[in-house]
Motif scaffolding. Structure first.
Motif, short mmCIF file in Angstrom:
data_model
loop_
_atom_site.label_atom_id
_atom_site.label_comp_id
_atom_site.label_asym_id
_atom_site.label_seq_id
_atom_site.Cartn_x
_atom_site.Cartn_y
_atom_site.Cartn_z
N SER A 112 0.83 -1.21 0.00
CA SER A 112 0.00 0.00 0.00
C SER A 112 0.86 1.25 0.00
O SER A 112 0.62 2.18 -0.79
CB SER A 112 -0.90 0.02 1.24
OG SER A 112 -1.74 -1.11 1.24
N CYS A 242 -9.70 -1.82 2.02
CA CYS A 242 -9.06 -0.55 1.64
C CYS A 242 -7.86 -0.80 0.73
O CYS A 242 -7.75 -0.25 -0.37
CB CYS A 242 -8.56 0.17 2.89
SG CYS A 242 -9.55 1.55 3.39
N ALA A 243 -6.95 -1.62 1.23
CA ALA A 243 -5.70 -1.86 0.52
C ALA A 243 -5.96 -2.52 -0.83
O ALA A 243 -5.43 -2.12 -1.86
CB ALA A 243 -4.78 -2.74 1.37
N GLY A 246 -7.56 -0.15 -3.38
CA GLY A 246 -6.55 0.78 -3.89
C GLY A 246 -5.59 0.10 -4.85
O GLY A 246 -5.30 0.62 -5.93
N LEU A 247 -5.11 -1.08 -4.47
CA LEU A 247 -4.12 -1.77 -5.29
C LEU A 247 -4.71 -2.23 -6.62
O LEU A 247 -4.00 -2.33 -7.62
CB LEU A 247 -3.56 -2.98 -4.53
CG LEU A 247 -2.67 -2.64 -3.34
CD1 LEU A 247 -2.29 -3.91 -2.58
CD2 LEU A 247 -1.42 -1.92 -3.79
N LEU A 288 -5.00 3.88 0.39
CA LEU A 288 -3.81 3.06 0.62
C LEU A 288 -3.06 3.52 1.87
O LEU A 288 -2.65 2.71 2.70
CB LEU A 288 -2.89 3.14 -0.60
CG LEU A 288 -3.40 2.43 -1.86
CD1 LEU A 288 -2.55 2.79 -3.06
CD2 LEU A 288 -3.40 0.92 -1.66
N ALA A 326 4.12 -2.07 -5.77
CA ALA A 326 3.35 -2.83 -4.79
C ALA A 326 4.14 -4.08 -4.37
O ALA A 326 4.28 -4.37 -3.17
CB ALA A 326 1.99 -3.21 -5.35
#
Lengths: 378, 319
Positions: A112, A242-243, A246-247, A288, A326
């Motif tokens: 992240s 969340c992560a 975002g990724l 992130l 990442a």
């Protein structure tokens, strides 16, 4: 000077006369540099994935209660229903309740942070942008500390993460608005804004600590230094959405981020809806960063170090840089966390302190280099 | 059906109609998030058709009226040169044609539609812009920068041509030699040519070039304007901001002279580049002579008489 009139009236190629500047049918020749870079990107991707898998398995086995690599693999296979054999009761518990969540969390946080760094550098068009440096981490920390200090729990497990996200988002928007002028972000303005935002963020954190009771203070202090020592599966699940979101969204904007390197107007001329992309990516950066900060505290410089090393190795193209960052971030933080908990065993070094020890000199070097290239800050 | 006969370059004859976008293979998330307005690939313009025009455009920047009542059209198959003294509003008019500035009055139409109603992606298939100067935030290689010009076509059948188009654009601007060098390591003139190659690779029917020759040597100035002529001959509309009136006279089909935010002349070079008009607009006496071969107008500043010119005057002052 008859050529002038020839070219004015003649259709291309119809004039028959070959001008010195014109070449006959150009041959299709791929650019050598780009090909080398693409090959390097492929090698790096394979290498990073391989290293990540090996390190993850290794890190899961190392610690006060050592588990041989073969047994880790065996237990993993067993859990996946691919044969293998479970460990004894203690081993199984250590591996799956202590080590695995920590390993997974280290990879999530690292991925992240590095991805957020790469995105932020692209959006700001500035290689020195990073969540820690410009104060987004501090902003997210304000939200997280508020949740801890006031014992907020209105969203259950996700309270800290969501508050970190809201505050982080507000901070990115603030820094973005403050540090831009005429469609550009100057290095000096960005860093100075970062200093101001960081100072304000930490002042708020200090204020919350002042109001907190002693148990909460211990928790906050530990977390402020940056640590994964309290990794549990619920924490993993608290930041996973969340992560992951975002990724997964970040790589969709890779090509457009390449174009943004030309500047805002030229990017728009090439069909990039700059305003919308910028908003989406700022939200992604906040997601992130919040994911990382909510569980691990403030861990600086990963978002600076990893994208830079990858850019040096495989060029600035974001199609590799974003997923590569990442992967690289996951690897770096996994190794850093392993070092943090084994170097001074049985004591544990704070992870954030360790990354800052290595990251700060690198940042310094980068600053010097940027300054030299620009010929001063003016 | 003369329109049909003339459009034979970028797309085959059977592809002139709006070609539906070839679906990209995105993941589920990609489809959810990358919701795009449907793009229609433009059919080439008929020769003489208006590619972009301003109607009674007024633009105010920082409280000052920098453009006032400008009517100008860029037509397919034509090189239009924008000239005028510093601060006349050339760059603002250029930006208005590119759809970059909000107008206070009047309207800008690109391909027959108000500029502000085009989405960025659709506009990028129709007009390419070469800015006055280019910078790059990250050290992309020259070939990568030129290939960025192909970005608007991603996902359309034209994307298959990417390699060839990029190679051709680099050959035309003579930048192949440093294809692998980072853009940031190039000189000003080399950067200008690379940026031009990027704009050419975009293969749009409307090409806007803001002072493309400013940083170039004599050979490359001529090269760039020959490229403009070639694009016009192929049926594109080319608008080029120039300071060198000799280049404008030699290569433009039409010259538009701006002064104080207004259009003071618009027509073929021979009728627009007149000594009295230019002397007044540039506040510098000029002579216009016919070129000994071909008769294209040559614009020469009037210098103090006596045969020695400015250097002679300096010496006279010293004494």
């Amino acid at each position: 000077m008859t050529t002038v009139d020839d070219t004015r009236t003649g259709a291309p190629g119809a004039g028959g006369k070959q001008e010195p500047g014109d070449r006959p049918e150009p041959v299709e020749k791929p650019a050598g540099g780009a090909v080398v870079r693409r090959a390097r990107a492929t090698v790096l991707t394979v290498g990073l994935v391989g290293a990540l898998v090996v390190c993850a398995l290794f890190a899961a086995g190392v610690g006060a209660y050592d588990i041989p690599l073969g047994d880790v693999v065996g237990s993993l296979m067993n859990r996946l229903g691919l044969g293998g054999a479970p460990l004894d009761r203690v081993g199984e518990s250590v591996l799956w309740n202590v080590r695995m969540p920590r390993v997974v969390l280290a990879m999530l946080v690292g991925a992240s942070l590095a991805c957020a760094g790469a995105l932020m550098q692209g959006v700001f068009g500035n290689p020195l942008a990073e969540p820690g440096v410009i104060g987004v981490s501090a902003g997210a920390a304000v939200g997280a500390v508020a949740a801890i200090a006031f014992g907020l729990n209105f969203l259950g497990n996700w309270t800290i993460t969501s508050l970190a996200f809201v505050f982080g988002l507000a901070t990115v928007l603030l820094v973005y608005t403050l540090s831009r002028s005429g469609g550009r972000t100057e290095v000096v303005t960005l860093i100075l804004t970062g200093i101001a935002v960081n100072a304000f963020g930490f002042a708020l954190v200090g204020l919350f600590v002042f109001f907190a009771d002693s148990a909460q203070v211990t928790q906050i202090t530990f977390w402020q230094l940056g640590s994964l020592a309290q990794a549990t599966w619920p924490k993993v699940f608290a930041v996973l959405p969340c992560a992951l979101l975002g990724l997964l969204v970040a790589p969709l904007y890779a090509r457009k981020l390449d174009l943004l390197a030309l500047g805002e107007r030229p990017a728009r001329h090439l069909g990039v809806p700059v305003e919308r992309m910028r908003l989406v990516l700022i939200v992604v950066v906040a997601l992130l960063t919040a994911a990382a900060v909510a569980v691990a505290g403030i861990i600086t410089f990963v978002g600076l170090l990893v994208p830079h090393l990858l850019r040096m190795a495989a060029g600035p193209g974001h199609r590799f840089l974003i997923p590569g960052s990442a992967l690289g971030g996951a690897l770096v933080l996994l190794v850093a966390d392993l070092a943090a908990r084994t170097l001074a065993a049985p004591a544990e070094l704070p992870l954030g302190v360790l990354t800052a020890l290595i990251g700060s000199p690198f940042f310094f070097w980068l600053l010097r280099r940027t300054r030299r290239r620009q010929g001063g800050w003016a | 059906m003369t329109e049909q006969q003339e459009v034979t370059r970028q797309l085959g004859a059977d592809e002139q109609r709006d070609v539906p976008e070839r679906p990209e293979p995105p993941g589920l998330l990609g489809r959810l998030l990358a919701r795009r307005a449907p793009r229609r690939v433009p059919a080439p313009l008929a020769r003489g058709a208006v590619a972009a025009e301003t109607r009674d455009v007024a633009v105010r920047l920082g409280g000052r009226l920098v453009l006032d009542g400008v009517d100008l059209a860029a037509r397919a198959g034509e090189v239009l040169a924008l000239v005028g003294p510093n601060g006349a509003g050339k760059s603002t008019l250029f930006a208005a044609l590119a759809g970059d500035v909000a107008v206070e009055r009047g309207g800008v139409r690109v391909y027959g539609r108000p500029a502000e109603r085009w989405g960025a992606a659709e506009l990028a298939l129709r007009r390419a812009v070469l800015p006055q100067s280019s910078s790059l935030a990250f050290p992309f290689a020259v070939a990568e920068v030129v290939a960025m010009g192909r970005a608007p076509w991603a996902g359309t059948p034209a994307a298959e041509e990417d390699g060839r188009v990029v190679a051709e654009a680099m050959a035309a601007t003579e930048v192949e030699r440093f294809a692998d060098r980072p853009f940031s390591a190039l000189s000003g003139g080399e950067r200008a040519r690379v940026s031009l190659a990027r704009a050419l690779a975009q293969q749009t029917g409307l090409l806007l070039l803001d002072e493309p020759t400013a940083a170039l040597d004599l050979r490359h100035q001529e090269l760039v304007l020959r490229i403009c002529r070639r694009r016009a001959a192929a049926g594109d509309a080319v608008v080029v901001v120039l300071h060198d009136l000799g280049l404008a006279a030699a290569y433009a089909d039409r010259v538009a002279v701006l002064s104080g935010g207004r259009l003071v002349a618009d027509g073929p070079p021979a009728s627009v580049l007149r000594a009295e008009l230019l002397s007044e607009v540039y506040r510098q006496p000029v002579e216009v002579l016919p070129h000994p071969h071909g008769g294209a107008p040559l614009v020469v500043p009037v210098r103090p008489a006596g045969g020695t010119g400015p250097r002679g005057t300096e010496i006279a002052v010293d004494r």
